[in-house]
Design an enzyme around this catalytic site. Structure first.
Site, PDB file in Angstrom:
ATOM      1  N   HIS A  66     -38.313  -3.775 -45.037  1.00 34.04           N
ATOM      2  CA  HIS A  66     -37.169  -4.604 -45.440  1.00 34.04           C
ATOM      3  C   HIS A  66     -36.423  -5.169 -44.234  1.00 34.04           C
ATOM      4  CE1 HIS A  66     -33.761  -5.029 -48.636  1.00 34.04           C
ATOM      5  NE2 HIS A  66     -33.614  -5.922 -47.684  1.00 34.04           N
ATOM      6  N   HIS A  68     -34.851  -9.115 -42.539  1.00 36.57           N
ATOM      7  CA  HIS A  68     -34.563 -10.545 -42.727  1.00 36.57           C
ATOM      8  C   HIS A  68     -34.756 -11.210 -41.364  1.00 36.57           C
ATOM      9  CE1 HIS A  68     -32.763  -9.957 -46.770  1.00 36.57           C
ATOM     10  NE2 HIS A  68     -32.449  -8.768 -46.280  1.00 36.57           N
ATOM     11  N   HIS A 238     -32.967  -0.513 -50.898  1.00 38.79           N
ATOM     12  CA  HIS A 238     -31.739   0.124 -50.384  1.00 38.79           C
ATOM     13  C   HIS A 238     -30.917   0.926 -51.398  1.00 38.79           C
ATOM     14  CE1 HIS A 238     -30.307  -3.679 -51.927  1.00 38.79           C
ATOM     15  NE2 HIS A 238     -30.627  -4.366 -50.860  1.00 38.79           N
ATOM     16  N   ASP A 311     -33.214  -2.905 -43.328  1.00 33.37           N
ATOM     17  CA  ASP A 311     -32.512  -4.055 -43.927  1.00 33.37           C
ATOM     18  C   ASP A 311     -31.877  -4.890 -42.809  1.00 33.37           C
ATOM     19  OD1 ASP A 311     -31.574  -5.919 -45.710  1.00 33.37           O
ATOM     20  OD2 ASP A 311     -30.211  -4.568 -46.768  1.00 33.37           O
TER      21      ASP A 311
HETATM   22 ZN   LIG Z   1     -31.950  -7.165 -47.578  1.00 32.40          ZN
HETATM   23 ZN   LIG Z   2     -30.410  -6.442 -50.642  1.00 31.12          ZN
END
Ligand SMILES: [Zn+2]
Ligand SMILES: [Zn+2]
Length: 436
Positions: A66, A68, A238, A311
């Protein structure tokens, strides 16, 4: 013979194979060739690089389900090159990037672009997670067969929840026909209402608009009911509350095809970190209470939570230099995950082999990735960790383009000192990226 790499005398920790012993590791032609006691290969057989592993841990290359990476569209925050650089600096050899780019990864052209850019950069393996819905709008399903063929390893509208239950049912049924796991960001928007932090005692002190744990749990509970209905493979992104951990635990006991992840920051920090209005503690789901944090740690320990993720969500200093309520959600994590988790090991909260499992074969199994193990014949993705290296986390040294970390200034111990992808040494501490 192609190029070979030999690691001598490291503590080899391969949870997938139940291996924890001091030995050698020989990599050849992009694969693990031998583990254990390795006779010195004949130097005349081709190029051979030898690394001294004494005092170091050799683990399968870390896998992050995960992240970005912001490309295409928001390259001023991060791009595939800087994100993949940050990954290998943190010991990650595979990263799965979410679809909420601009444009979103909802069609083959974008999936192809991400895959091609990742391969051209040649650092961590970049595996795209494609969108569930066109434009992440939750109305029309994407062409999942085509996206999978282009390299998508899962589908998710992360950044947004899948709000409509009927649409989620259809997504689960459709994705399962292509063997794709559906990943949901669980947040009932009518309950979360854009709350900037967790609703609890700390939020009464700050007076900030807050979101309750129930906003996450209501949608996760719905999704698990839909898993029971469809029999589809589902992965909870998450997970951050005690209630959510318990929901996943019960779903697994029932035998539903469910896996789940937790972030590093939810394992290390609580909502008390928000009391000083530092926007580098603003993330979604928000940092929760100490009881939630302890429940997440227990979930990692007992296997309810399969994967630890970052994340990684880059934002520039300008993005974050605003009032707490106006700041974007998200923190970066690729270059701090390992030392932060090693702190939990040092505190006795988690065992080292468990942490490594949740960063390697645990996540790999969630998305069916060929990664996360050191058995002969496996991809030669390896992370060498010096568990005793002490230093201060300084965002100005990050290879990421952004610096929005809640861990700045932390005194930590342990880091990746060599990262090997496909048999190639791509990062070495303190030299940095190895080019050419
Ligand atoms: Zn995310
Ligand atoms: Zn998210």
């Amino acid at each position: 013979m192609g190029s070979r790499l030999l690691i001598r005398g490291a503590r080899i920790l391969d949870p997938a194979g139940g291996l924890d012993e001091v030995g050698d590791l020989l990599l050849s032609d992009g694969k693990v060739a031998a583990v254990g006691v390795v006779d010195a290969p004949d130097a005349s057989d081709g190029e051979l690089l030898v690394l001294d592993g004494k005092g170091l841990l050799a683990t399968p290359g870390l896998v992050d389900l995960h992240v970005h990476l912001r490309e295409p569209g928001d390259e001023y925050k991060e791009d595939i090159r800087t994100g993949a650089s940050a990954a290998v600096a943190g010991g990650f050899t595979t990263v799965c990037c979410m679809a909420n780019t601009s444009p979103p990864n909802d069609c083959r052209a974008v999936t192809d672009l991400i895959t091609a850019r990742g391969a051209a950069v040649g650092l961590a393996k970049v595996r795209p997670v494609a969108a569930i819905s066109m434009g992440l709008a939750g109305e029309a399903l994407t062409q999942m067969a085509e996206l999978k063929e282009a390299g998508a390893v899962a589908v998710s509208d992360d950044g947004h929840p899948v709000e409509n239950a009927r649409f989620m049912r259809r997504a689960l049924e459709y994705a399962s026909t292509f063997g794709l796991v559906v990943v949901n960001h669980c947040e009932d928007l009518s309950l979360s209402g854009g709350g900037a932090m967790h609703e609890g005692e700390a939020s009464t002190w700050t007076g900030l608009k807050a979101q309750p744990a129930a906003a996450e749990e209501v949608m996760l509970a719905r999704d698990l009911v839909l898993c029971r209905l469809t029999g589809a493979r589902y992965h909870a992104a998450h997970v951050s509350t005690a209630g959510s951990v318990e929901l996943v635990r019960r779903a697994k006991e029932e035998g539903l095809a469910v896996t789940a992840e937790v972030t590093v920051h939810h394992l290390l920090l609580t909502d008390e970190a928000c009391l000083e209005f530092d926007t580098h503690t603003k993330c979604n789901p928000p940092l929760r209470t100490e009881a939630d944090r302890q429940a997440c740690i227990a979930g990692v320990a007992d296997g309810t939570l399969d994967a630890i993720v970052t994340d990684h969500a880059p934002h520039t200093d300008n993005d974050k230099a605003v009032e707490f309520e106006d700041a974007p959600f998200g923190v970066i994590g690729l270059e701090t995950a390992l030392p932060a988790l090693l702190r939990l090991v040092e505190q006795g909260a988690l065992d080292l082999p468990v942490v490594i499992e949740r960063l390697t074969c645990g996540p790999a199994a969630c998305f069916g990735l060929d990664a996360g193990r050191l058995a002969p014949g496996s991809p030669a993705d390896v992370t060498l960790i010096d568990p005793d290296l002490s230093y201060t986390i300084r965002p100005e040294h990050f290879l990421s383009r952004s610096a929005n970390t809640p861990f700045a200034g932390w005194e930590v111990r342990g880091r990746a000192v060599a990262t090997i992808v496909g048999g190639r040494l791509v990062f070495r501490w303190p030299d940095g990226l190895v080019v050419g």
